[in-house]
Motif scaffolding. Structure first.
Motif, mmCIF file in Angstrom:
data_model
loop_
_atom_site.group_PDB
_atom_site.id
_atom_site.type_symbol
_atom_site.label_atom_id
_atom_site.label_comp_id
_atom_site.label_asym_id
_atom_site.label_seq_id
_atom_site.Cartn_x
_atom_site.Cartn_y
_atom_site.Cartn_z
ATOM 1 N N PRO A 30 0.821 -1.318 0.105
ATOM 2 C CA PRO A 30 -0.066 -0.206 0.041
ATOM 3 C C PRO A 30 0.889 1.245 0.070
ATOM 4 O O PRO A 30 0.243 2.335 -0.394
ATOM 5 C CB PRO A 30 -0.742 -0.039 1.369
ATOM 6 N N VAL A 31 2.102 1.258 0.315
ATOM 7 C CA VAL A 31 2.940 2.364 0.174
ATOM 8 C C VAL A 31 4.239 1.987 -0.096
ATOM 9 O O VAL A 31 4.753 0.824 0.182
ATOM 10 C CB VAL A 31 3.022 2.999 1.725
ATOM 11 N N LEU A 32 5.077 3.008 -0.438
ATOM 12 C CA LEU A 32 6.730 2.834 -0.412
ATOM 13 C C LEU A 32 7.274 2.671 0.780
ATOM 14 O O LEU A 32 6.993 3.590 1.590
ATOM 15 C CB LEU A 32 7.095 3.993 -1.222
ATOM 16 N N THR A 33 8.249 1.835 0.824
ATOM 17 C CA THR A 33 9.170 1.656 2.029
ATOM 18 C C THR A 33 10.344 1.481 1.527
ATOM 19 O O THR A 33 10.753 0.838 0.674
ATOM 20 C CB THR A 33 8.674 0.457 2.698
ATOM 21 N N THR A 34 11.660 1.946 2.357
ATOM 22 C CA THR A 34 12.948 1.837 1.778
ATOM 23 C C THR A 34 13.485 0.757 2.552
ATOM 24 O O THR A 34 12.900 0.421 3.738
ATOM 25 C CB THR A 34 13.770 3.078 2.048
ATOM 26 N N PRO A 35 14.772 0.256 2.135
ATOM 27 C CA PRO A 35 15.066 -0.856 3.042
ATOM 28 C C PRO A 35 15.609 -0.428 4.418
ATOM 29 O O PRO A 35 15.364 -1.178 5.607
ATOM 30 C CB PRO A 35 16.453 -0.967 2.257
ATOM 31 N N GLY A 57 17.791 -0.161 -7.032
ATOM 32 C CA GLY A 57 18.584 0.935 -7.093
ATOM 33 C C GLY A 57 17.950 2.118 -8.276
ATOM 34 O O GLY A 57 17.980 3.463 -7.854
ATOM 35 N N THR A 58 17.374 1.893 -9.078
ATOM 36 C CA THR A 58 16.855 2.852 -10.117
ATOM 37 C C THR A 58 15.678 2.127 -10.588
ATOM 38 O O THR A 58 15.215 1.838 -11.837
ATOM 39 C CB THR A 58 17.677 3.040 -11.308
ATOM 40 N N PRO A 59 14.414 2.068 -9.683
ATOM 41 C CA PRO A 59 13.040 1.725 -10.141
ATOM 42 C C PRO A 59 12.728 2.752 -11.079
ATOM 43 O O PRO A 59 12.887 3.985 -10.966
ATOM 44 C CB PRO A 59 12.320 1.671 -8.948
ATOM 45 N N THR A 60 11.861 2.055 -11.847
ATOM 46 C CA THR A 60 10.981 2.972 -12.844
ATOM 47 C C THR A 60 9.766 3.690 -12.207
ATOM 48 O O THR A 60 9.467 3.177 -11.272
ATOM 49 C CB THR A 60 10.508 2.101 -14.132
ATOM 50 N N VAL A 61 9.115 4.589 -12.965
ATOM 51 C CA VAL A 61 7.911 5.046 -12.445
ATOM 52 C C VAL A 61 6.862 3.925 -11.989
ATOM 53 O O VAL A 61 6.285 3.992 -11.047
ATOM 54 C CB VAL A 61 7.450 6.232 -13.358
ATOM 55 N N ARG A 62 6.793 3.011 -12.860
ATOM 56 C CA ARG A 62 5.987 1.927 -12.752
ATOM 57 C C ARG A 62 6.147 1.226 -11.487
ATOM 58 O O ARG A 62 5.240 0.569 -10.735
ATOM 59 C CB ARG A 62 5.615 1.212 -13.924
ATOM 60 N N GLU A 63 7.285 0.935 -11.297
ATOM 61 C CA GLU A 63 7.700 0.042 -10.120
ATOM 62 C C GLU A 63 7.602 0.552 -8.788
ATOM 63 O O GLU A 63 7.641 -0.070 -8.042
ATOM 64 C CB GLU A 63 9.234 -0.333 -10.530
ATOM 65 N N GLN A 64 7.338 2.131 -8.718
ATOM 66 C CA GLN A 64 7.066 2.707 -7.637
ATOM 67 C C GLN A 64 5.727 2.897 -7.520
ATOM 68 O O GLN A 64 5.386 3.685 -6.413
ATOM 69 C CB GLN A 64 8.192 3.984 -7.501
ATOM 70 N N GLN A 65 4.610 2.813 -8.467
ATOM 71 C CA GLN A 65 3.484 3.144 -8.597
ATOM 72 C C GLN A 65 2.567 1.855 -7.507
ATOM 73 O O GLN A 65 3.069 0.762 -7.247
ATOM 74 C CB GLN A 65 2.730 2.988 -9.829
#
Length: 277
Positions: free
Chosen positions: A190-195, A241-249
């Motif tokens: 449901p949300v972006l999280t970082t390591p 390391g370099t996600p695309t826009v879609r990979e972060q949606q």
């Protein structure tokens, strides 16, 4: 009857349990599996999908097809899919990388070939395309237990990792309910999280601080290559390391199918806290 391949893994084990709780008849398939690995009433079948299908049912209502890393890189998609052509439905656990990394030999090209083989089989199909799994954090268990530390690359890059339990729940729905024919679902949390945030969430779950150390890409590649093919590790690091826009949606598909929001990483960590203690 429903066949579940990869039945002892993070998704498959939960899926088998969910289907049994729904009253389904289940055959559980994995390379190494016995009756001790499955709930009562489930038929275990030990099979390597790249080599033999002799013990697989010749017909079934549906199959959950999981393509592991070695099979993804070395298996013949047509041969792997062929035993399931007489089944009513194939639900393939694919990857978001088919769309976001089409030039990748692993996440893109290899899984696209399996999707094409499923489409050519003539049976109904559904593709599940998750992003990163919350359960990848199990790789941190030894260091958390030993020294309350976590090392990972790209510490401040966020991704919407998905709980394997949500993947299993979506798979159960698409295996047993009508209306998912020829559908492709992106599955995310449901949300972006970082390591770094995920390390903090594990610390909060176990009630002790966990120190985060950022790895170099080279350090991470060397570590990951010990348990996955090098090409898979390379693309995985590109995504991390370099996600695309879609990979972060954030995809709406989990909530659309299950009628609830996806599980957060913090909730996943709380559910699995004993592994890290």
């Amino acid at each position: 009857m429903i066949v579940v391949t990869g039945a002892t893994g993070n998704v498959g084990r939960t899926l088998v349990r969910m289907l049994i709780e729904e009253g389904q008849e289940v055959t559980a398939v994995a390379r190494r599996i016995t009756e001790a690995d499955v709930p009562p009433g489930v038929r275990p079948v030990a099979a390597d999908l790249s080599r033999s299908s002799a013990d697989l049912p010749t017909e079934a209502d549906a199959v959950f097809l999981l393509v592991g890393g070695d099979l993804m890189m070395a298996g013949d998609p047509t041969q792997v899919v062929a035993p399931f052509a007489n089944y009513g439905r194939i639900v393939l656990l694919s990857s978001q990388g088919v769309a976001t990394r089409p030039d990748s030999p692993s996440h893109g090209q290899a899984l696209a070939a399996f999707e094409q083989a499923v489409m050519a089989s003539g049976t109904d199909w559904t593709f599940l395309r998750p992003g990163g799994f919350a359960s990848n954090a199990f790789a941190w268990v030894p260091s958390v237990r030993a020294s309350r530390t976590i090392a990972a690359p790209f510490g401040d890059v966020g991704l919407p990792v998905v709980d394997p339990g949500d993947i299993a729940a979506v798979a159960a729905a698409t295996l047993t309910q009508a209306g998912h024919e020829k559908a492709i679902y992106d599955l995310t949390g449901p949300v972006l999280t970082t390591p770094r945030q995920r390390a903090a969430a594990i610390g909060a779950a176990i009630g002790e601080p966990v120190t985060f150390r950022e790895q170099t890409r080279e350090e991470a590649h060397a570590q990951m290559s010990t348990f996955m093919p090098a090409q898979v590790a390379e693309t995985t690091l590109d995504i991390l390391g370099t996600p695309t826009v879609r990979e972060q949606q954030i995809s709406p598909d989990v909530e659309k199918i299950l009628g609830r929001a996806p599980v957060t990483f913090a909730d996943w960590a709380n559910r699995n806290l004993e592994a890290f203690r």
